[in-house]
Motif scaffolding. Structure first.
Motif, PDB file in Angstrom:
ATOM      1  N   ASP A  51      -2.392   6.451  -4.779  1.00 16.50           N
ATOM      2  CA  ASP A  51      -3.095   5.573  -5.775  1.00 16.50           C
ATOM      3  C   ASP A  51      -4.538   5.846  -5.995  1.00 16.50           C
ATOM      4  OD1 ASP A  51      -4.023   3.229  -6.557  1.00 16.50           O
ATOM      5  OD2 ASP A  51      -3.913   1.944  -4.782  1.00 16.50           O
ATOM      6  N   ASP A 101      -4.737  -1.054 -13.157  1.00 15.30           N
ATOM      7  CA  ASP A 101      -4.646  -0.134 -12.140  1.00 15.30           C
ATOM      8  C   ASP A 101      -3.316   0.756 -12.252  1.00 15.30           C
ATOM      9  OD1 ASP A 101      -4.892   1.432  -9.695  1.00 15.30           O
ATOM     10  OD2 ASP A 101      -4.510  -0.251  -8.451  1.00 15.30           O
ATOM     11  N   ARG A 103      -0.932   2.939 -10.254  1.00 13.66           N
ATOM     12  CA  ARG A 103      -0.954   3.273  -8.823  1.00 13.66           C
ATOM     13  C   ARG A 103      -0.405   4.725  -8.642  1.00 13.66           C
ATOM     14  NH1 ARG A 103      -2.146  -0.373  -5.218  1.00 13.66           N
ATOM     15  NH2 ARG A 103      -2.580  -2.523  -5.927  1.00 13.66           N
ATOM     16  N   THR A 104       0.316   5.335  -9.780  1.00 17.41           N
ATOM     17  CA  THR A 104       1.001   6.493  -9.340  1.00 17.41           C
ATOM     18  C   THR A 104       0.541   7.828 -10.001  1.00 17.41           C
ATOM     19  OG1 THR A 104       2.663   6.040 -10.972  1.00 17.41           O
ATOM     20  CG2 THR A 104       3.132   5.233  -8.842  1.00 17.41           C
TER      21      THR A 104
END
Length: 213
Positions: A51, A101, A103-104
């Motif tokens: 993240d 955002d 995350r990956t």
């Protein structure tokens, strides 16, 4: 294609040459596939996703962040402050904000974006600092050593890429969990984008913020 910067280089983004009314600062990265041991494969243990978070510090002419969003007791909360991050996604001036955002880091193109209205950013702000951290990187045993194809780029309001800085990981970043990636600095006739790429073992942007507060 914009100008490709190397670590330590900079380029002027002039109002006379580019539409700086709404600039996209895009960041992207890929994560190397994790190598599972035999036991991990048999147990089906899943590695934590990386993240990565991008953070922006708005600094005055003295190079310092002026407003840390203090509460009634004078404690810094960073809420409604000059620090743009996942818990304070839009600056009160309306001139800089995070779009979301990822995350990956999956997919092509930008994984996270910060939008900046450089023409409208109040004169009190002379510099914008961009930091990238691996959230809970130490806890999850993660580092920039496993990050590849990382980049930061600046695109003007007409969708033209003005400049980019590519930075891949590797052995030299095995103990790095956050990066001071780049800076935008106000100059006559526009702004300058400077490629920095300075590493830190800390997985928290707050350690970087201490240098600017």
């Amino acid at each position: 294609m914009g100008i490709s910067l190397k670590k330590g280089q900079g380029v002027s983004l002039k109002k006379s040459e580019h539409d700086l009314s709404m600039v996209t600062i895009g960041l992207g990265w890929d994560i190397n596939d994790a190598k599972k041991g035999l036991l991990g494969g048999l147990m089906g243990k899943k590695e934590a996703d990386y993240d990565l978070d991008v953070v922006a510090f708005l600094c005055g002419a003295n190079g310092k962040v002026r407003d840390l969003g203090r509460d009634e007791k004078g404690q810094a909360t960073l809420v409604n402050s000059d620090v743009i991050f996942f818990n304070n996604q839009r600056h009160r001036s309306g001139c800089i904000w995070l779009t979301g955002d990822n995350r990956t880091g999956s997919g092509n193109g930008d994984d996270e974006q910060i939008i900046v209205k450089l023409n409208d950013l109040p004169e009190a702000y002379a510099k914008v600092v961009f930091v990238v951290q691996i959230y809970q990187g130490a806890q999850n045993g993660q580092s920039f050593g496993q990050v590849r194809n990382a980049f930061i780029r600046a695109e003007d309001a007409k969708g033209r890429e003005m400049a980019r800085f590519d930075l891949s990981g590797g052995a030299q970043y095995e103990d790095c969990r956050s990066l001071l990636f780049a800076e935008l600095e106000r100059e006559a006739g526009g702004w300058a984008l400077k490629a920095i790429g300075a590493p830190s073992p800390s997985d928290s942007f707050v350690e970087w913020l201490k240098r600017y507060a």
